[in-house]
Design a protein around this motif. Structure first.
Motif, PDB file in Angstrom:
ATOM      1  N   TYR A   6      97.316  26.138  -5.601  1.00 52.52           N
ATOM      2  CA  TYR A   6      98.213  27.074  -6.259  1.00 52.52           C
ATOM      3  C   TYR A   6      99.485  26.342  -6.633  1.00 52.52           C
ATOM      4  O   TYR A   6      99.954  25.559  -5.832  1.00 52.52           O
ATOM      5  CB  TYR A   6      98.533  28.219  -5.286  1.00 52.52           C
ATOM      6  CG  TYR A   6      99.345  29.335  -5.861  1.00 52.52           C
ATOM      7  CD1 TYR A   6      98.722  30.425  -6.452  1.00 52.52           C
ATOM      8  CD2 TYR A   6     100.737  29.313  -5.803  1.00 52.52           C
ATOM      9  CE1 TYR A   6      99.474  31.472  -6.980  1.00 52.52           C
ATOM     10  CE2 TYR A   6     101.485  30.345  -6.331  1.00 52.52           C
ATOM     11  CZ  TYR A   6     100.848  31.419  -6.909  1.00 52.52           C
ATOM     12  OH  TYR A   6     101.599  32.449  -7.444  1.00 52.52           O
ATOM     13  N   PRO A   7     100.090  26.573  -7.783  1.00 55.02           N
ATOM     14  CA  PRO A   7      99.739  27.491  -8.866  1.00 55.02           C
ATOM     15  C   PRO A   7      98.830  26.884  -9.919  1.00 55.02           C
ATOM     16  O   PRO A   7      98.540  27.536 -10.907  1.00 55.02           O
ATOM     17  CB  PRO A   7     101.116  27.800  -9.468  1.00 55.02           C
ATOM     18  CG  PRO A   7     101.873  26.533  -9.299  1.00 55.02           C
ATOM     19  CD  PRO A   7     101.398  25.931  -8.008  1.00 55.02           C
ATOM     20  N   SER A  48      95.421  28.615 -11.615  1.00 54.55           N
ATOM     21  CA  SER A  48      95.405  29.904 -12.320  1.00 54.55           C
ATOM     22  C   SER A  48      95.029  29.823 -13.782  1.00 54.55           C
ATOM     23  O   SER A  48      95.138  30.800 -14.498  1.00 54.55           O
ATOM     24  CB  SER A  48      96.768  30.570 -12.179  1.00 54.55           C
ATOM     25  OG  SER A  48      97.044  30.783 -10.821  1.00 54.55           O
ATOM     26  N   PRO A  60      92.539  29.309  -5.614  1.00 55.87           N
ATOM     27  CA  PRO A  60      92.506  27.909  -5.144  1.00 55.87           C
ATOM     28  C   PRO A  60      91.248  27.595  -4.347  1.00 55.87           C
ATOM     29  O   PRO A  60      90.693  26.499  -4.469  1.00 55.87           O
ATOM     30  CB  PRO A  60      93.760  27.796  -4.263  1.00 55.87           C
ATOM     31  CG  PRO A  60      94.694  28.819  -4.804  1.00 55.87           C
ATOM     32  CD  PRO A  60      93.805  29.974  -5.255  1.00 55.87           C
ATOM     33  N   ASN A  96      89.057  37.374  -7.768  1.00 56.73           N
ATOM     34  CA  ASN A  96      89.742  36.884  -8.962  1.00 56.73           C
ATOM     35  C   ASN A  96      91.254  36.875  -8.832  1.00 56.73           C
ATOM     36  O   ASN A  96      91.957  36.610  -9.805  1.00 56.73           O
ATOM     37  CB  ASN A  96      89.349  37.712 -10.183  1.00 56.73           C
ATOM     38  CG  ASN A  96      88.007  37.271 -10.696  1.00 56.73           C
ATOM     39  OD1 ASN A  96      87.902  36.235 -11.338  1.00 56.73           O
ATOM     40  ND2 ASN A  96      86.977  38.026 -10.361  1.00 56.73           N
ATOM     41  N   HIS A  97      91.765  37.216  -7.663  1.00 49.20           N
ATOM     42  CA  HIS A  97      93.215  37.198  -7.523  1.00 49.20           C
ATOM     43  C   HIS A  97      93.712  35.744  -7.536  1.00 49.20           C
ATOM     44  O   HIS A  97      93.078  34.867  -6.963  1.00 49.20           O
ATOM     45  CB  HIS A  97      93.631  37.886  -6.220  1.00 49.20           C
ATOM     46  CG  HIS A  97      95.073  38.246  -6.229  1.00 49.20           C
ATOM     47  ND1 HIS A  97      96.073  37.327  -6.050  1.00 49.20           N
ATOM     48  CD2 HIS A  97      95.701  39.427  -6.458  1.00 49.20           C
ATOM     49  CE1 HIS A  97      97.244  37.927  -6.139  1.00 49.20           C
ATOM     50  NE2 HIS A  97      97.050  39.205  -6.394  1.00 49.20           N
ATOM     51  N   PRO A  98      94.851  35.512  -8.203  1.00 53.72           N
ATOM     52  CA  PRO A  98      95.373  34.137  -8.235  1.00 53.72           C
ATOM     53  C   PRO A  98      95.574  33.515  -6.857  1.00 53.72           C
ATOM     54  O   PRO A  98      95.553  32.294  -6.729  1.00 53.72           O
ATOM     55  CB  PRO A  98      96.713  34.296  -8.967  1.00 53.72           C
ATOM     56  CG  PRO A  98      96.512  35.491  -9.841  1.00 53.72           C
ATOM     57  CD  PRO A  98      95.620  36.423  -9.047  1.00 53.72           C
ATOM     58  N   LYS A  99      95.772  34.346  -5.820  1.00 50.43           N
ATOM     59  CA  LYS A  99      95.924  33.779  -4.483  1.00 50.43           C
ATOM     60  C   LYS A  99      94.580  33.403  -3.853  1.00 50.43           C
ATOM     61  O   LYS A  99      94.546  32.693  -2.857  1.00 50.43           O
ATOM     62  CB  LYS A  99      96.683  34.757  -3.576  1.00 50.43           C
ATOM     63  CG  LYS A  99      98.158  34.880  -3.946  1.00 50.43           C
ATOM     64  CD  LYS A  99      98.872  35.902  -3.068  1.00 50.43           C
ATOM     65  CE  LYS A  99     100.358  35.990  -3.418  1.00 50.43           C
ATOM     66  NZ  LYS A  99     101.016  37.136  -2.723  1.00 50.43           N
TER      67      LYS A  99
END
Lengths: 438, 438
Positions: free
Chosen positions: A214-215, A218, A207, A201-204
């Motif tokens: 990214y971004p 998110s 994608p 679940n990390h924004p990085k």
């Protein structure tokens, strides 16, 4: 002057003595309600966990004898005044706990009403205490006093009642689960789920899961203009390393597989441990899970020794490394391996208990690879629903004791506790549960 | 044997000489297309950035003279063969760049077609190079050779054309922006936006923005049962620290305010810097932004010295600390302050360039507070759309030069470059831009 206790007021416990490696079975007084928020739980099963070894070896800094263990399930046998009908001023959860309820305890106390509890960060409740410490005697006992019991205990009766509207089968299914299966909810299964959840679940990482660069991946509304080349199929193939295949690492593997199969994501997982027996277990578990997926499945899990893991990841990824690494060991050599394995803009999730040394990263190393790190203790109480859901769906694995794919090796009595600690410390057995009444 | 150049083939550049503090204005050959992917850009404005001081002071390890600067905007005056009509094999972006186009350059090269570029992580393109290094001479020059120009340059003509369907005003508005405003897109504004974006989009911050407890706040479908007390209004009040109010820190403040006002979130921001002049500027900017919000606004920004900041945060939060800290300095004392200010399950976002020392955290400290860390370089090329959107909407601040609330102090010629570096190094001026033709 101490008042002597009668035999009926005594219980058996597993107690550790400083400076270390000294486990004794003792008769001590049965705990009583000391505070209106307390519950007394009669223990049905107690777990022996890898982090118990920090106490066992004397590296936790404890200087007084301590009742061991932070994993236990059982039945409520006494409650403080705040649980009585008509008691006011306590959160809702305190009103539904009853004598006779079957409960699972997280490994830490959480009040259920502070900011951290409300937000779901129960592991850092302002009243947080770890079971198995002098202040909160542990679960390797016949009875345990549980502070803030309305917030701390996961009441399986309450859960069944709440869930029954959604699913008439749930109450029946939970009732049929083996106690050895429910005990996994105290620590290792939620902690593995937490590691997997943070990693995916990390924004990085998003994608690769959402096919949006990214971004823009998110979930935030962005006013602007798409400018870059679209993601290609190979960008969306997640490469994941799981460093450490102890019981929590195995749970992390199962949770990652479960989440990725549910989303139909293409993936490659390298599951790393120096111990052959652990790698063999993960291979067997993967075979079972992937077989159930059938022909539609995408993805691939491979086990690896530490040394060969870097070559495998390099080959898989043309030298750029893993998207995300789950570090489930809790020491600096595991963190250093995680850094070597992860690609730029990758994430390292670390759920193990770390020690006093500085982490093995310079600021420049973290900057140069745009690393994200998620550290810390699993908020077990908050992760229970997801972990219970996984437990229910994977009884083929979690429901077993002593099998090729089981998390639990065996269930023993307190009589062989000292030998069992020694065996566990030396790697001669996997996860062991204690039945305090055997 | 070198062929001598005629005067018409020479340009003026700002060149640094080792071991440090030695800035010279020199006449050197105008760069030419060396590779079919190259563009030559005639520079209209070039920025002097805080990270130029690493080179200036000789701490970056460079041993040969180097044309300085990594922020520049200008006009394309020559293109390699891969941009010619009919050229094939290059990504779409290469087909739309034309001689005469107005462009903004990110501070690093990015090819636009590798995995990292496609995913939006352009700062770690496999071809990534920093402008202002021996291999890629910098922007403080009259002409710059830009490798992988189709991927690297942000083509303002192309953007206008793409955006015009959404907003007929966009082309006209971008055309009217001052060059000094567009130059902020090279580095500091996207980097500030990136810091704000990471801080507010971390899964550990989302419960406060979505009013859903962790882990249910993360957008993942979770099967299970709600068990904890609901979030209270005070849980949803975000407390944020911004450590460092240099130009990037100011941009981070503006970006955070913009994102929070847009979502109608209640917040408290403490903006921390030891320099009074920087604090005064942020106060003036906050007054301008919050005035425009009018009476509906929730939230509060306060500036603070380093020493008093801990007391302020403790008072605001009953001692538990900030939800998230933006570390916009790039050294260990700033990281240590961030750790002290952040609450358990908090995030620290660090966008500054760090050095060789180990980060000042033990594994136990990170575990005990469940800290998440996001390190690294802004993917400027990927963040352009959000940054340009903010730039367009906040021309009252970004459009200024030399005002009380402006990011840019002044625009000067190369003739006083050496003095300007010295002034900037000693804190006697804020951000300065060079006009190479003045």
């Amino acid at each position: 002057m101490q008042v002597p206790y009668s035999e009926s007021e005594l219980q058996s416990v597993v107690r550790w003595y400083p400076p270390g490696y000294d486990i004794r079975i003792e008769r001590v007084p049965i705990p009583r309600v000391e505070h209106p928020d307390d519950a007394i739980v009669k223990v049905k099963l107690a777990g022996l966990c890898g982090s118990d070894l920090h106490v066992y070896r004397g590296t936790e800094g404890l200087t007084e004898p301590t009742v061991c263990g932070h994993e236990f399930i059982g039945e409520v046998v006494a409650l403080g005044a705040n649980f009585h009908p008509g008691a006011t001023g306590r959160p809702l959860l305190y009103s539904v706990l009853r004598v006779g309820d079957k409960v699972v305890s997280p490994f830490t106390v959480s009040c259920g009403e502070c900011h951290f509890c409300r937000v779901g960060f129960t592991a850092r409740c302002i009243e947080s205490r770890l079971f198995g410490a002098p202040q909160t005697p542990g679960g390797q006992a016949q009875y345990v006093r549980v502070p803030y019991a309305g917030g701390t205990l996961y009441n399986l009766e309450g859960i069944s009642a709440a869930a029954i509207n959604q699913n008439q089968q749930t109450k029946q299914v939970i009732g049929s689960l083996a106690d050895s299966s429910l005990l996994l909810l105290c620590d290792i299964l939620p902690t593995g789920v937490f590691a997997a959840f943070q990693a995916l679940n990390h924004p990085k990482t998003l994608p690769m899961l959402t096919s949006r660069s990214y971004p823009h991946s998110s979930g935030v509304v962005i006013q602007g203009h798409a400018v870059l080349a679209p993601l290609q199929p190979e960008d969306k193939a997640l490469t994941i390393a799981i460093v450490g295949l102890g019981p929590v690492g195995v749970c992390a593997c199962i949770a990652v597989l479960d989440m990725l199969f549910a989303k139909d994501i293409n993936f490659r997982i390298i599951a790393i441990d120096p111990t052959q027996a652990r790698r063999t277990k993960v291979e067997a578990i993967y075979a079972k899970i992937s077989q159930a997926q059938g022909q539609q499945r995408q993805g691939h899990l491979e086990v690896s020794d530490v040394l060969e893991s870097k070559g495998v990841v390099s080959t898989w990824t043309n030298g750029i490394g893993c998207n995300t690494v789950l570090e489930v060991v809790g020491n600096n050599s595991a963190l250093s391996l995680a850094y070597e394995l992860v690609r730029p803009f990758g994430c390292i999730t670390s759920v193990g208990v770390h020690g006093a040394p500085g982490v093995p990263f310079t600021g420049r190393e973290l900057y140069d690879k745009n690393i994200s790190l998620d550290f810390g203790r699993c908020p077990v109480r908050g992760m229970f629903p997801i972990a219970l859901d996984l437990l229910l769906r994977r009884q083929d694995i979690f429901g077993q004791v002593g099998g090729e794919t089981s998390l639990v090796d065996k269930i023993v009595g307190f009589d062989i506790a000292a030998q069992t600690y020694d065996d566990f410390d030396k790697g001669r057995c996997g996860k062991v549960l204690f039945d305090p009444w055997r």
